[in-house]
Design an enzyme around this catalytic site. Structure first.
Site, short mmCIF file in Angstrom:
data_model
loop_
_atom_site.label_atom_id
_atom_site.label_comp_id
_atom_site.label_asym_id
_atom_site.label_seq_id
_atom_site.Cartn_x
_atom_site.Cartn_y
_atom_site.Cartn_z
N ALA A 188 -6.66 2.23 7.41
CA ALA A 188 -5.12 2.60 7.68
C ALA A 188 -4.92 3.21 9.21
O ALA A 188 -5.40 2.70 10.05
CB ALA A 188 -4.58 3.46 6.59
N TYR A 189 -4.31 4.32 9.12
CA TYR A 189 -4.01 4.85 10.30
C TYR A 189 -5.30 5.10 11.12
O TYR A 189 -5.48 4.98 12.43
CB TYR A 189 -3.45 6.19 10.12
CG TYR A 189 -2.78 7.02 10.90
CD1 TYR A 189 -2.62 6.63 12.46
CD2 TYR A 189 -2.05 8.19 10.86
CE1 TYR A 189 -1.93 6.99 13.40
CE2 TYR A 189 -1.26 8.89 11.90
CZ TYR A 189 -1.44 8.58 13.32
OH TYR A 189 -0.88 9.10 14.17
N ASN A 240 -5.80 8.36 1.52
CA ASN A 240 -5.98 7.55 2.77
C ASN A 240 -6.37 8.69 3.90
O ASN A 240 -7.83 8.41 4.43
CB ASN A 240 -4.82 7.18 3.58
CG ASN A 240 -4.73 5.80 3.08
OD1 ASN A 240 -5.65 5.08 2.53
ND2 ASN A 240 -3.55 5.13 3.46
N ASP A 242 0.92 -1.26 -0.10
CA ASP A 242 0.08 0.04 -0.11
C ASP A 242 0.80 1.34 0.15
O ASP A 242 0.44 2.17 -0.44
CB ASP A 242 -0.90 0.01 1.25
CG ASP A 242 -2.00 -1.05 1.13
OD1 ASP A 242 -2.47 -1.23 0.16
OD2 ASP A 242 -2.08 -1.56 2.09
N GLY A 243 2.16 1.34 0.84
CA GLY A 243 2.77 2.27 0.58
C GLY A 243 3.35 2.93 -0.57
O GLY A 243 3.30 3.92 -1.05
N ASP A 256 -2.78 15.18 20.63
CA ASP A 256 -1.74 15.07 19.67
C ASP A 256 -2.19 15.47 18.34
O ASP A 256 -1.23 15.83 17.51
CB ASP A 256 -1.46 13.72 19.58
CG ASP A 256 -0.52 13.02 20.72
OD1 ASP A 256 -0.35 13.86 21.73
OD2 ASP A 256 -0.05 12.02 20.61
P1 NAP Z 1 3.51 2.98 5.53
O1 NAP Z 1 4.86 2.15 6.23
O2 NAP Z 1 3.77 3.17 4.15
O3 NAP Z 1 2.20 2.11 5.75
C1 NAP Z 1 2.14 1.91 6.93
C2 NAP Z 1 1.12 0.61 7.02
O4 NAP Z 1 -0.01 1.16 6.89
C3 NAP Z 1 1.71 -0.44 6.01
O5 NAP Z 1 1.28 -1.74 6.68
C4 NAP Z 1 0.72 -0.14 4.86
O6 NAP Z 1 0.31 -1.43 4.15
C5 NAP Z 1 -0.74 0.05 5.70
N1 NAP Z 1 -1.74 1.04 4.84
C6 NAP Z 1 -1.38 2.01 4.01
N2 NAP Z 1 -2.79 2.30 3.59
C7 NAP Z 1 -3.62 1.50 4.04
C8 NAP Z 1 -4.95 1.28 3.81
N3 NAP Z 1 -5.92 2.09 3.05
N4 NAP Z 1 -5.67 0.15 4.46
C9 NAP Z 1 -4.99 -0.46 5.27
N5 NAP Z 1 -3.79 -0.55 5.18
C10 NAP Z 1 -2.90 0.52 4.76
O7 NAP Z 1 3.63 4.26 6.29
P2 NAP Z 1 3.76 5.83 5.78
O8 NAP Z 1 4.50 5.93 4.78
O9 NAP Z 1 4.22 6.70 7.03
O10 NAP Z 1 2.19 6.29 5.59
C11 NAP Z 1 1.39 5.61 4.63
C12 NAP Z 1 0.04 5.31 5.23
O11 NAP Z 1 0.50 4.42 6.46
C13 NAP Z 1 -0.73 6.75 5.84
O12 NAP Z 1 -1.43 6.85 4.85
C14 NAP Z 1 -1.30 6.08 7.04
O13 NAP Z 1 -2.64 5.66 6.62
C15 NAP Z 1 -0.61 4.66 7.41
N6 NAP Z 1 -0.31 4.83 8.64
C16 NAP Z 1 -0.72 4.26 9.64
C17 NAP Z 1 0.00 4.14 11.01
C18 NAP Z 1 -0.54 3.51 12.15
O14 NAP Z 1 -1.51 2.52 11.83
N7 NAP Z 1 -0.55 3.75 13.24
C19 NAP Z 1 1.04 5.11 11.48
C20 NAP Z 1 1.33 5.89 10.19
C21 NAP Z 1 1.02 5.67 9.02
P3 NAP Z 1 1.67 -2.24 3.35
O15 NAP Z 1 2.12 -2.99 4.28
O16 NAP Z 1 0.98 -2.84 2.31
O17 NAP Z 1 2.44 -1.05 2.79
#
Ligand code: NAP
Length: 267
Positions: free
Chosen positions: A165-166, A124, A51-52, A153
């Protein structure tokens, strides 16, 4: 014969690099041309990774109007449609037009600074946070009317596509992407005699905008993060967040069902 051009975007893991090499050969054998650059000639964007990588491709090519398909190479892969060992099936189904298009809505933020307004788009979500662990104090309005202050926060505004996702990690709800709404979720909200915040998610219909006014803070630095891309601003006057008309079109094969995906990835 009509020239059919596709563009491949990939992350740089070993499996993705190997998958791209195999995929390119298979696509050429099936009569496709692989584009070097992303141009109007391209009919499909193929994203190899997780997804990233999918989010990177969407932003790199400016929320393209053509369909995108994700080939998963060992990540969570919520956007991704096919595993990397199903390349023949992918090409066969694509050539036979045995697919449907899933249209995903996006979110946009208008960030007003002293001398300009900046527009940020998210597939997202849009996140607003303070620096490091400093608390951020925001005044929240909905449809132009003040609702509540929000201290903590930060705050996250997710699309239905971003709800898994987040947003989900923060205790927000999973939303079927066919529903047009924005989900506003506080991040570590403070609820004391000094500060009040809403503590659960708020769901907004697509025609209502969210207004966010940063209040006087010790540290005037604000971070706005769209899909993991971080922007740092000083002296933000206000932020307006809206459901956007910009969409992302995912290629899904006939047995795709959103809730099966949720079950296989989360439950
Ligand atoms: P990243 O490492 O690229 O992504 C973090 C995780 O979120 C990875 O496992 C990714 O899947 C998953 N993800 C991304 N979009 C998703 C969706 N629509 N539905 C389900 N899972 C999804 O992190 P980043 O570059 O900082 O940010 C990219 C996205 O990651 C952000 O848009 C945010 O939503 C999410 N994120 C989540 C958290 C959290 O859950 N605490 C924290 C920061 C960011 P893959 O393993 O397939 O890449």
């Amino acid at each position: 014969m009509e020239k059919r051009v596709v563009k491949i975007y990939s992350n740089d893991t070993q499996l993705s690099i190997e998958t791209v090499m195999i995929l390119e050969q298979k696509l050429k054998d099936a009569g496709f041309t692989i584009a070097e650059e992303f141009t109007d000639e391209c009919e499909l964007l193929i994203c190899v990774g997780g997804d990233g990588a999918f989010l990177e491709a969407v932003h790199m090519y400016g929320f393209p109007k053509i369909p995108i398909i994700g080939i998963n190479t060992g990540h969570l892969g919520f956007f991704q449609e096919m595993p990397s060992d199903d390349l023949d099936l992918f090409i066969e189904l694509y050539l036979a037009k045995k697919y449907k298009i899933q249209t995903l809505n996006t979110v946009e933020a208008f960030v007003t600074l002293p001398h300009q307004t900046i527009v940020l788009n998210g597939l997202n979500e849009i996140v607003i946070k303070g620096r490091n662990t400093h608390a951020i104090h925001l005044s929240i309005s909905i449809g132009g009317k003040f609702i509540e202050r929000c201290s903590g926060d930060g705050i996250l505004v997710a699309t239905p596509a971003g709800s898994t996702a987040y947003n989900y990690s923060l205790g927000g709800s999973i939303v079927d992407p066919r529903i047009k709404l924005l989900q506003v979720t506080p991040i570590a909200p403070m609820n004391t005699t000094s500060y009040r915040s809403f503590t659960s998610s708020i769901l907004l219909p697509s025609d209502l905008q969210l207004g966010i006014l940063p209040e006087e803070m010790r540290d005037p630095t604000i971070f706005i993060i769209n899909d993991g891309i971080q922007h740092r601003y000083n002296n933000v006057r206000d932020i307006e967040i809206r459901f956007s008309d910009k969409t992302v079109k995912l290629l899904r094969f006939e047995n795709y069902y959103f809730w099966d995906k949720v079950k296989s990835k989360f439950l």
